[in-house]
Design a protein around this motif. Structure first.
Motif, PDB file in Angstrom:
ATOM      1  N   GLY B 250     -16.376  16.425  15.937  1.00  0.00           N
ATOM      2  CA  GLY B 250     -15.403  17.271  16.305  1.00  0.00           C
ATOM      3  C   GLY B 250     -14.327  16.637  17.095  1.00  0.00           C
ATOM      4  N   LEU B 251     -14.962  15.472  17.943  1.00  0.00           N
ATOM      5  CA  LEU B 251     -14.412  14.678  18.940  1.00  0.00           C
ATOM      6  C   LEU B 251     -13.628  13.488  18.009  1.00  0.00           C
ATOM      7  N   SER B 252     -14.242  13.120  16.851  1.00  0.00           N
ATOM      8  CA  SER B 252     -13.386  12.318  15.746  1.00  0.00           C
ATOM      9  C   SER B 252     -12.431  12.978  15.272  1.00  0.00           C
ATOM     10  N   TRP B 253     -12.494  14.412  15.175  1.00  0.00           N
ATOM     11  CA  TRP B 253     -11.303  14.742  14.492  1.00  0.00           C
ATOM     12  C   TRP B 253     -10.151  14.949  15.608  1.00  0.00           C
ATOM     13  N   VAL B 254     -10.611  14.929  16.742  1.00  0.00           N
ATOM     14  CA  VAL B 254      -9.499  14.985  17.888  1.00  0.00           C
ATOM     15  C   VAL B 254      -8.869  13.640  17.778  1.00  0.00           C
ATOM     16  N   LEU B 255      -9.448  12.915  17.850  1.00  0.00           N
ATOM     17  CA  LEU B 255      -8.828  11.454  17.765  1.00  0.00           C
ATOM     18  C   LEU B 255      -8.077  11.073  16.387  1.00  0.00           C
ATOM     19  N   ILE B 256      -8.604  11.620  15.445  1.00  0.00           N
ATOM     20  CA  ILE B 256      -7.493  11.494  13.874  1.00  0.00           C
ATOM     21  C   ILE B 256      -6.387  12.313  14.359  1.00  0.00           C
ATOM     22  N   LEU B 257      -6.259  13.410  14.684  1.00  0.00           N
ATOM     23  CA  LEU B 257      -5.391  14.299  14.965  1.00  0.00           C
ATOM     24  C   LEU B 257      -4.295  13.802  16.146  1.00  0.00           C
ATOM     25  N   VAL B 258      -4.727  12.868  16.935  1.00  0.00           N
ATOM     26  CA  VAL B 258      -3.926  12.524  17.973  1.00  0.00           C
ATOM     27  C   VAL B 258      -3.100  11.406  17.214  1.00  0.00           C
ATOM     28  N   ILE B 259      -3.998  10.450  16.446  1.00  0.00           N
ATOM     29  CA  ILE B 259      -3.253   9.340  15.893  1.00  0.00           C
ATOM     30  C   ILE B 259      -2.213   9.824  14.898  1.00  0.00           C
ATOM     31  N   PHE B 260      -2.707  11.135  13.892  1.00  0.00           N
ATOM     32  CA  PHE B 260      -1.733  11.574  12.960  1.00  0.00           C
ATOM     33  C   PHE B 260      -0.515  12.290  13.607  1.00  0.00           C
ATOM     34  N   THR B 261      -0.645  12.895  14.708  1.00  0.00           N
ATOM     35  CA  THR B 261       0.532  13.454  15.450  1.00  0.00           C
ATOM     36  C   THR B 261       1.349  12.508  16.080  1.00  0.00           C
ATOM     37  N   ASN B 262       0.813  11.454  16.596  1.00  0.00           N
ATOM     38  CA  ASN B 262       1.719  10.181  16.933  1.00  0.00           C
ATOM     39  C   ASN B 262       2.396   9.476  15.928  1.00  0.00           C
ATOM     40  N   VAL B 263       2.007   9.484  14.711  1.00  0.00           N
ATOM     41  CA  VAL B 263       2.633   8.890  13.556  1.00  0.00           C
ATOM     42  C   VAL B 263       3.817   9.693  13.243  1.00  0.00           C
ATOM     43  N   LEU B 264       3.308  10.958  13.074  1.00  0.00           N
ATOM     44  CA  LEU B 264       4.426  12.028  12.693  1.00  0.00           C
ATOM     45  C   LEU B 264       5.623  12.185  13.681  1.00  0.00           C
ATOM     46  N   TYR B 265       5.455  12.004  14.714  1.00  0.00           N
ATOM     47  CA  TYR B 265       6.143  12.036  16.061  1.00  0.00           C
ATOM     48  C   TYR B 265       7.289  11.026  15.795  1.00  0.00           C
ATOM     49  N   LYS B 266       6.533   9.754  15.627  1.00  0.00           N
ATOM     50  CA  LYS B 266       7.495   8.532  15.613  1.00  0.00           C
ATOM     51  C   LYS B 266       8.412   8.616  14.201  1.00  0.00           C
ATOM     52  N   LYS B 267       7.689   9.288  13.420  1.00  0.00           N
ATOM     53  CA  LYS B 267       8.842   9.201  12.299  1.00  0.00           C
ATOM     54  C   LYS B 267       9.819  10.413  12.406  1.00  0.00           C
ATOM     55  N   GLY B 268       9.279  11.332  12.854  1.00  0.00           N
ATOM     56  CA  GLY B 268      10.330  12.631  13.109  1.00  0.00           C
ATOM     57  C   GLY B 268      11.515  12.035  13.963  1.00  0.00           C
ATOM     58  N   ILE B 269      11.143  11.576  15.188  1.00  0.00           N
ATOM     59  CA  ILE B 269      12.107  11.416  15.958  1.00  0.00           C
ATOM     60  C   ILE B 269      13.386  10.344  15.523  1.00  0.00           C
ATOM     61  N   LYS B 270      12.921   9.568  14.512  1.00  0.00           N
ATOM     62  CA  LYS B 270      13.732   8.721  13.682  1.00  0.00           C
ATOM     63  C   LYS B 270      14.948   9.496  12.994  1.00  0.00           C
ATOM     64  N   LYS B 271      14.285  10.851  12.659  1.00  0.00           N
ATOM     65  CA  LYS B 271      15.095  11.678  11.743  1.00  0.00           C
ATOM     66  C   LYS B 271      15.874  12.891  12.402  1.00  0.00           C
ATOM     67  N   TYR B 272      15.554  12.823  14.021  1.00  0.00           N
ATOM     68  CA  TYR B 272      16.079  13.798  14.734  1.00  0.00           C
ATOM     69  C   TYR B 272      17.618  13.703  14.887  1.00  0.00           C
ATOM     70  N   GLU B 273      18.506  14.798  14.751  1.00  0.00           N
ATOM     71  CA  GLU B 273      19.664  14.674  14.998  1.00  0.00           C
ATOM     72  C   GLU B 273      19.959  15.798  16.377  1.00  0.00           C
ATOM     73  N   ALA B 274      20.548  15.209  17.392  1.00  0.00           N
ATOM     74  CA  ALA B 274      20.713  16.212  18.351  1.00  0.00           C
ATOM     75  C   ALA B 274      22.007  16.960  18.243  1.00  0.00           C
ATOM     76  N   TYR B 275      21.651  18.419  18.434  1.00  0.00           N
ATOM     77  CA  TYR B 275      22.808  19.415  18.178  1.00  0.00           C
ATOM     78  C   TYR B 275      23.492  20.079  19.117  1.00  0.00           C
ATOM     79  N   SER B 276      22.479  20.108  20.178  1.00  0.00           N
ATOM     80  CA  SER B 276      23.220  20.834  21.511  1.00  0.00           C
ATOM     81  C   SER B 276      23.716  19.833  22.422  1.00  0.00           C
ATOM     82  N   SER B 277      24.097  20.364  23.536  1.00  0.00           N
ATOM     83  CA  SER B 277      24.608  19.343  24.506  1.00  0.00           C
ATOM     84  C   SER B 277      23.639  18.791  25.368  1.00  0.00           C
TER      85      SER B 277
END
Lengths: 271, 277
Positions: B250-277
């Motif tokens: 279970g704990l190993s899966w937590v670690l895997i998901l932390v790494i996965f979300t981290n990668v996803l976040y970094k890739k996502g932030i490059k795509k992010y376009e700020a719409y609001s003020s």
């Protein structure tokens, strides 16, 4: 007569235009649109898997065979799909009340209840209807019907599904209309969502008379999917058909009155 | 040190615990103030439990035997499953995170010295803390009347498994939420993932009643650690070795998901376009 026909055509046109505008709005996020569609397919597979697992231990569930139980699930999915596809469980009503933007809809020269209902629909949820039809076909293929009997039963089944739609719609309208007083209506919505989801099981599982009374007379869950499926399988039952129609009419009239009563308590925040 | 890296990589500056404590405290206070939704969830889950119990009563009523489960055992399973649902499951995380990104409120997290991940963890930790306090009180009579033969050690392992279940759930739905960087609106994805999660976590049917091939597939997925494993621990289905092994995985899966979300976040932030003020 001509006037009524013209009114119906007008309402139908407005509904079509609203649907078109909702499709355009949703297609702004094409990924979500397709994922929702795939999600509906998943839901169908999971429903089949659930029924399969249960029936790997038993031959019938409270008198319902495997394919009959699938038919109940398919009927529930049909109603759910229509509710999301046509009015999104009146999501728009709560949202507009909370944001104080309902005025914009109320001033339109059309029946307020109708416009508020169709203002927001989830077009991608029509996929649920398609998957429900696939599940319905799988269930029907497993049941033994004679051709002539089937057509009459199917007609009655569709009629009862329309009643089911109006029952669910009316309950939803009442629950959503409570937002006129409380503003925060999400909690009650959760209860309604749970209740409607429960109608995917045959209500014959309630073998205690009190439970059966509650879930048929007080909360008419039985009439959502169990009764239509029963009529399709066993043929006409005048008592059930009349009860379903009576409930649909009563619920619809009561909910309409409640909605208009709630409207009087609406205080706008936008103007 | 590693935690500092993760927190800063996820959109904020170095770890400053105090600000997240404030977020946690504010949300906890808000949860105590707005109780309507909480009680509505309780009633909704209660109703759903009644129906599930009836469904299984009906099956046993006809002489059906469900795997190794007695009727009482199965009902107990679903009661504990409801407890887990009401406490540590965080379906709302996906919608919460997704809407922040879609509506442009995410800009705040780019400009302020506040980690988005840290903010979300603090926010949902408060929700879960509130739920745990209230529902533990409401469900505690079960420990005495539910004929659960547990030890204090088991209760401790159960608590640990609940924490793991919370992080797994949270990270899972957080990942769904940050997919909003790529899809915009994630209601469809959330709906699909919710269905998969409910089924494979053992929320609808105990996993050991699944056909063998599904059990095998599920062993390679993180879902069973969200519901099935905690229930199996408190109902004494596991030996001590099995408990350790399951907590480890279970704990190993937590670690895997932390790494996965981290990668996803970094890739996502490059795509992010700020719409609001």
């Amino acid at each position: 007569m001509k006037l009524i026909a013209a009114k119906i055509i007008r309402i139908y046109r407005i509904w079509l235009m609203q649907l078109y505008s909702n499709i355009m709005r949703r297609m702004a996020y094409p990924g979500n649109f397709y994922l929702m569609a795939i999600g509906s397919l998943f839901q169908m597979f999971l429903s089949i898997a659930f029924v399969n697992i249960i029936f790997s231990f038993i031959n019938n569930l409270a008198g319902w065979s495997y394919h009959q139980a699938l038919l109940v699930v398919a009927s529930y999915m049909l109603i759910e799909g229509f509710m999301w596809g046509t009015c999104a469980y009146l999501n728009g009503l709560s949202k507009n009340i909370q944001e104080g933007t309902l005025d914009g809809l109320l001033v339109k020269p059309i029946d307020s209840q109708f416009f508020v209902s169709v203002w927001q629909s989830d077009p991608e949820d029509w996929m649920r209807v398609i998957t429900a039809i696939v599940l319905f076909t799988i269930a029907i293929k497993g049941l033994d019907f004679s051709q002539d009997k089937f057509i009459l039963n199917l007609f009655l089944y569709l009629f009862l599904l329309i009643n089911s739609y109006f029952i669910i719609y009316s309950i939803t309208l009442v629950i959503r209309s409570i937002t006129f007083w409380t503003t925060e209506g999400d909690g009650l919505w959760k209860i309604l969502e749970t209740l409607t989801r429960l109608s995917q099981y045959p209500t014959d599982i309630f073998y205690h008379s009190i439970a059966r009374f509650i879930f048929t007379a007080i909360l008419p869950l039985a009439f959502i999917s169990t009764v239509p499926a029963k009529i399709l399988i066993n043929g006409p039952d005048i008592k059930l058909i009349l009860a379903s129609t009576f409930l649909a009419i009563i619920f619809f009239i009561a909910s309409r009155k409640f909605f208009h009563y709630g409207l009087k308590h609406y205080s706008s925040a936008s103007s | 040190m590693i935690f500092n890296d993760i927190m800063s990589a996820k959109g904020g500056s170095a770890w400053g615990g105090k600000k997240y404590w404030v977020i946690f405290k504010n949300k906890l206070q808000a949860s105590f103030a707005y109780r309507v939704n909480f009680f509505a969830s309780f009633i909704a889950e209660g109703l759903s439990l009644v129906i599930i119990v009836y469904l299984w009563l009906s099956i046993y009523h006809q002489g059906g035997k469900i795997g190794n489960y007695t009727l009482g055992g199965l009902i107990l399973y679903f009661i504990i499953s409801k407890f887990i649902n009401l406490t540590v499951r965080s379906y709302d995380a996906a919608r919460y995170v997704g809407e922040i990104i879609r509506l442009g409120d995410f800009n705040n997290y780019l400009l302020k010295p506040l980690s988005f991940f840290g903010h979300t963890v603090a926010y949902f930790s408060a929700v879960i803390t509130y739920n745990l306090i209230i529902f533990s009180i409401l469900f505690s009579p079960l420990l005495f009347f539910g004929k659960i033969e547990f030890t204090i050690v088991n209760l401790f392992y159960f608590f640990i498994s609940l924490i793991i279940a919370f992080f797994l759930n949270f990270l899972f739905y957080y990942a769904v939420g940050i997919s909003s960087f790529f899809f915009g609106y994630i209601a469809g994805l959330n709906f699909m993932m919710w269905g998969i999660n409910s089924f494979f976590s053992g929320n609808l049917i105990p996993i050991d009643l699944f056909p063998k091939y599904l059990v095998t597939i599920n062993n390679f997925l993180p879902f069973k650690y969200m519901v099935f494993v905690p229930i199996s621990i408190i109902t004494n289905k596991y030996t001590e070795n099995e408990i350790f092994l399951n907590l480890f995985f279970g704990l190993s899966w937590v670690l895997i998901l932390v790494i996965f979300t981290n990668v996803l976040y970094k890739k996502g932030i490059k795509k992010y376009e700020a719409y609001s003020s």
